[in-house]
Motif scaffolding. Structure first.
Motif, PDB file in Angstrom:
ATOM      1  N   GLU A 110      16.567  90.875  38.573  1.00 36.26           N
ATOM      2  CA  GLU A 110      15.851  89.760  37.983  1.00 36.26           C
ATOM      3  C   GLU A 110      16.829  88.695  37.474  1.00 36.26           C
ATOM      4  OE1 GLU A 110      12.727  87.412  36.851  1.00 36.26           O
ATOM      5  OE2 GLU A 110      12.736  89.246  38.083  1.00 36.26           O
ATOM      6  N   ALA A 111      17.955  89.137  36.889  1.00 36.13           N
ATOM      7  CA  ALA A 111      18.975  88.191  36.437  1.00 36.13           C
ATOM      8  C   ALA A 111      19.576  87.433  37.619  1.00 36.13           C
ATOM      9  CB  ALA A 111      20.063  88.918  35.661  1.00 36.13           C
ATOM     10  N   LYS A 112      19.780  88.140  38.726  1.00 33.30           N
ATOM     11  CA  LYS A 112      20.300  87.481  39.927  1.00 33.30           C
ATOM     12  C   LYS A 112      19.313  86.442  40.445  1.00 33.30           C
ATOM     13  CE  LYS A 112      21.690  88.427  44.707  1.00 33.30           C
ATOM     14  NZ  LYS A 112      21.835  89.457  45.762  1.00 33.30           N
ATOM     15  N   ASN A 113      18.019  86.792  40.449  1.00 36.15           N
ATOM     16  CA  ASN A 113      17.001  85.846  40.910  1.00 36.15           C
ATOM     17  C   ASN A 113      16.945  84.614  40.004  1.00 36.15           C
ATOM     18  OD1 ASN A 113      16.342  87.658  42.937  1.00 36.15           O
ATOM     19  ND2 ASN A 113      14.639  88.560  41.820  1.00 36.15           N
ATOM     20  N   GLU A 114      17.100  84.827  38.694  1.00 38.94           N
ATOM     21  CA  GLU A 114      17.067  83.705  37.759  1.00 38.94           C
ATOM     22  C   GLU A 114      18.246  82.767  37.998  1.00 38.94           C
ATOM     23  OE1 GLU A 114      16.337  82.938  32.984  1.00 38.94           O
ATOM     24  OE2 GLU A 114      17.266  84.803  33.664  1.00 38.94           O
ATOM     25  N   PHE A 115      19.414  83.345  38.329  1.00 35.10           N
ATOM     26  CA  PHE A 115      20.580  82.512  38.634  1.00 35.10           C
ATOM     27  C   PHE A 115      20.376  81.743  39.931  1.00 35.10           C
ATOM     28  CE2 PHE A 115      24.313  82.757  41.527  1.00 35.10           C
ATOM     29  CZ  PHE A 115      24.965  81.623  41.076  1.00 35.10           C
ATOM     30  N   GLU A 116      19.955  82.431  40.990  1.00 34.36           N
ATOM     31  CA  GLU A 116      19.832  81.789  42.290  1.00 34.36           C
ATOM     32  C   GLU A 116      18.720  80.748  42.309  1.00 34.36           C
ATOM     33  OE1 GLU A 116      19.329  85.002  45.027  1.00 34.36           O
ATOM     34  OE2 GLU A 116      21.482  85.461  45.120  1.00 34.36           O
ATOM     35  N   SER A 117      17.688  80.927  41.499  1.00 32.17           N
ATOM     36  CA  SER A 117      16.588  79.967  41.468  1.00 32.17           C
ATOM     37  C   SER A 117      16.899  78.753  40.601  1.00 32.17           C
ATOM     38  CB  SER A 117      15.313  80.642  40.954  1.00 32.17           C
ATOM     39  OG  SER A 117      15.482  81.082  39.621  1.00 32.17           O
ATOM     40  N   GLY A 118      17.953  78.827  39.775  1.00 34.21           N
ATOM     41  CA  GLY A 118      18.341  77.700  38.942  1.00 34.21           C
ATOM     42  C   GLY A 118      17.813  77.754  37.526  1.00 34.21           C
ATOM     43  N   HIS A 119      16.927  78.696  37.211  1.00 33.18           N
ATOM     44  CA  HIS A 119      16.338  78.752  35.875  1.00 33.18           C
ATOM     45  C   HIS A 119      17.365  79.136  34.813  1.00 33.18           C
ATOM     46  CE1 HIS A 119      12.101  78.104  36.914  1.00 33.18           C
ATOM     47  NE2 HIS A 119      12.366  78.754  38.028  1.00 33.18           N
ATOM     48  N   ARG A 120      18.368  79.931  35.184  1.00 36.66           N
ATOM     49  CA  ARG A 120      19.390  80.327  34.209  1.00 36.66           C
ATOM     50  C   ARG A 120      20.187  79.111  33.749  1.00 36.66           C
ATOM     51  NH1 ARG A 120      21.638  81.126  30.521  1.00 36.66           N
ATOM     52  NH2 ARG A 120      23.091  82.770  29.881  1.00 36.66           N
ATOM     53  N   ALA A 121      20.603  78.271  34.669  1.00 33.47           N
ATOM     54  CA  ALA A 121      21.369  77.079  34.295  1.00 33.47           C
ATOM     55  C   ALA A 121      20.488  76.049  33.609  1.00 33.47           C
ATOM     56  CB  ALA A 121      22.027  76.479  35.541  1.00 33.47           C
ATOM     57  N   ALA A 122      19.217  75.966  34.000  1.00 33.49           N
ATOM     58  CA  ALA A 122      18.312  74.993  33.382  1.00 33.49           C
ATOM     59  C   ALA A 122      18.055  75.319  31.926  1.00 33.49           C
ATOM     60  CB  ALA A 122      16.992  74.949  34.146  1.00 33.49           C
ATOM     61  N   ALA A 123      18.120  76.608  31.560  1.00 34.94           N
ATOM     62  CA  ALA A 123      17.857  77.005  30.172  1.00 34.94           C
ATOM     63  C   ALA A 123      18.890  76.429  29.210  1.00 34.94           C
ATOM     64  CB  ALA A 123      17.833  78.533  30.066  1.00 34.94           C
ATOM     65  N   ALA A 124      20.069  76.041  29.717  1.00 32.51           N
ATOM     66  CA  ALA A 124      21.092  75.450  28.846  1.00 32.51           C
ATOM     67  C   ALA A 124      20.633  74.123  28.260  1.00 32.51           C
ATOM     68  CB  ALA A 124      22.392  75.252  29.621  1.00 32.51           C
ATOM     69  N   PHE A 125      19.657  73.466  28.880  1.00 32.36           N
ATOM     70  CA  PHE A 125      19.140  72.196  28.377  1.00 32.36           C
ATOM     71  C   PHE A 125      17.945  72.386  27.454  1.00 32.36           C
ATOM     72  CE2 PHE A 125      21.606  70.958  32.011  1.00 32.36           C
ATOM     73  CZ  PHE A 125      22.105  69.704  31.694  1.00 32.36           C
ATOM     74  N   GLU A 126      17.650  73.623  27.078  1.00 28.91           N
ATOM     75  CA  GLU A 126      16.497  73.901  26.223  1.00 28.91           C
ATOM     76  C   GLU A 126      16.895  74.793  25.053  1.00 28.91           C
ATOM     77  OE1 GLU A 126      13.880  75.735  28.954  1.00 28.91           O
ATOM     78  OE2 GLU A 126      13.734  73.986  30.275  1.00 28.91           O
ATOM     79  N   PRO A 127      17.868  74.367  24.228  1.00 31.76           N
ATOM     80  CA  PRO A 127      18.310  75.220  23.124  1.00 31.76           C
ATOM     81  C   PRO A 127      17.300  75.321  21.989  1.00 31.76           C
ATOM     82  CG  PRO A 127      19.426  73.108  23.032  1.00 31.76           C
ATOM     83  CD  PRO A 127      18.643  73.117  24.307  1.00 31.76           C
ATOM     84  N   ALA A 128      16.369  74.376  21.901  1.00 32.22           N
ATOM     85  CA  ALA A 128      15.355  74.390  20.845  1.00 32.22           C
ATOM     86  C   ALA A 128      13.976  74.573  21.472  1.00 32.22           C
ATOM     87  CB  ALA A 128      15.397  73.095  20.034  1.00 32.22           C
ATOM     88  N   ASP A 129      13.039  75.089  20.683  1.00 40.35           N
ATOM     89  CA  ASP A 129      11.714  75.390  21.214  1.00 40.35           C
ATOM     90  C   ASP A 129      11.003  74.141  21.725  1.00 40.35           C
ATOM     91  OD1 ASP A 129      12.000  78.066  20.719  1.00 40.35           O
ATOM     92  OD2 ASP A 129      11.033  78.014  18.757  1.00 40.35           O
ATOM     93  N   TYR A 130      11.154  73.009  21.020  1.00 40.86           N
ATOM     94  CA  TYR A 130      10.434  71.815  21.457  1.00 40.86           C
ATOM     95  C   TYR A 130      10.967  71.275  22.790  1.00 40.86           C
ATOM     96  CZ  TYR A 130      14.235  68.632  20.142  1.00 40.86           C
ATOM     97  OH  TYR A 130      15.427  67.960  20.067  1.00 40.86           O
ATOM     98  N   MET A 131      12.166  71.702  23.184  1.00 39.59           N
ATOM     99  CA  MET A 131      12.733  71.278  24.461  1.00 39.59           C
ATOM    100  C   MET A 131      12.238  72.114  25.632  1.00 39.59           C
ATOM    101  SD  MET A 131      16.696  70.568  23.414  1.00 39.59           S
ATOM    102  CE  MET A 131      17.136  69.347  22.176  1.00 39.59           C
TER     103      MET A 131
END
Length: 357
Positions: free
Chosen positions: A188-209
């Motif tokens: 699942e971690a590999k899928n999250e990386f390959e799909s881009g969601h892992r890197a995209a989460a870096a732009f959402e450090p706060a809940d409102y983001m």
């Protein structure tokens, strides 16, 4: 290289394990020294999957590295198998090592167990005794019904909240089930990386983001770059993510630079400033909780700071593009589709003609 287990781990609701503590796993590789040549040799016993064989090699390591490439690779594979056998066979048939082996899960859980025991032993953890700390970390042994209930609950949990504590308890009952959960989490971690969601989460450090548009903005740009560059493998995917992140940060600081240069900043009300001075005179708490300090700068410096950040991310953006370009340049891939004949030759070398059969 993944080590093979010598014994099948115990499953839930299976027969009791053997209690014969004297039985050892049989060795299939034997390292000896030839009396005739003085060289070392590894003898592999014949089994249903491999025929018997003897691999001979120099005892001196320097001489071993002078062997032809194919012989050297064969010797190294045999030595690796022999060393692995030493850790896999010199154990009891019903030990934890025999049932689970030296997979990464058991090592990570071991590190987790040691760190948690150390925490409970510390002052912040309650200064528990060693027995109390171990009991706090290592849950009581589960019976079959409790184990099945735990597995069903973990199946319903989001993957990212399954803890090592859960796997540690599950491993005590069924190492295979714990290992399967671990492999599922890694996949699942590999899928999250390959799909881009892992890197995209870096732009959402706060809940409102954590907004659908923010996530879609990242993934949309990333998909466009993937369509153009057609990345091959994890390294090129990380470069695509680096380009995407740099571009979005460039847009953010460009917008911030324009905002600071073209619009009026907010200023404190005069009455509020007077009240703040009075509040400070009462010696009340000056700072609320937080993780970083606001840098107070003048208006011109604030505008210049935004421009510098935009310029920095622009350079990082183009640097990421150059890295991907250079990677492609120095690790070329050749793809030939539907060719009847291909002529291959090195510089100044003999030409080889490959015909389609």
């Amino acid at each position: 290289m993944k080590r093979k287990r010598k014994c099948k781990p115990t499953e839930i609701n299976t027969k009791p394990r053997s209690t014969n503590l004297d039985k050892k796993v049989e060795r299939k590789l034997i390292l000896t020294k030839s009396t005739e040549s003085g060289m070392l040799q590894i003898e592999r016993k014949a089994d249903e999957n491999h025929p018997g064989a003897i691999i001979e090699f120099p005892q001196d390591v320097a001489e071993r590295y002078n062997l032809p490439p194919e012989e050297f690779a064969e010797v190294q594979d045999a030595l690796e198998a022999y060393r692995r056998q030493q850790t896999e066979t010199d154990i009891f048939i019903n030990s934890l090592e025999s049932r689970v082996g030296y997979d990464s899960l058991i090592r990570v859980m071991g590190n987790f167990y040691v760190s948690r025991v150390a925490y409970y032993r510390s002052e912040n953890g309650g200064s528990l005794s060693i027995e109390e700390a171990r009991e706090a970390v290592y849950r009581k042994t589960l019976d079959d019904d409790e184990a099945v209930k735990m597995v069903n609950n973990l199946m319903r949990y989001p993957t990212d909240i399954i803890s090592f504590s859960d796997l540690l308890s599950l491993n005590d009952v069924s190492p295979t089930t714990a290992q399967n959960f671990w492999e599922g989490i890694k996949q699942e971690a590999k899928n999250e990386f390959e799909s881009g969601h892992r890197a995209a989460a870096a732009f959402e450090p706060a809940d409102y983001m954590k907004d659908a548009w923010n996530r879609a903005s990242y993934l949309g740009l990333r998909d466009s770059l993937i369509e153009e560059w057609q990345p091959k493998g994890g390294i090129e995917l990380t470069m695509i993510d680096a380009i995407t992140q740099a571009w979005l940060m460039l847009q953010h600081w460009t917008e911030e630079s324009v905002r600071r240069a073209k619009t009026r900043p907010r200023e404190e009300d005069h009455q509020y400033r007077e009240w703040k001075k009075w509040k400070q005179a009462t010696k009340s708490k000056q700072w609320d909780d937080g993780f970083w300090d606001i840098q107070y700068v003048e208006e011109q410096k604030t505008i210049e700071h935004a421009a510098q950040m935009a310029d920095r991310w622009q350079r990082m953006y183009f640097r990421a593009i150059r890295s991907l370009r250079d990677w492609r340049r120095y690790s070329p891939n050749l793809t030939i589709n539907n060719a009847n004949q291909v002529n291959i030759a090195n510089d100044g070398g003999q030409q080889v003609n490959l015909n389609k059969s």
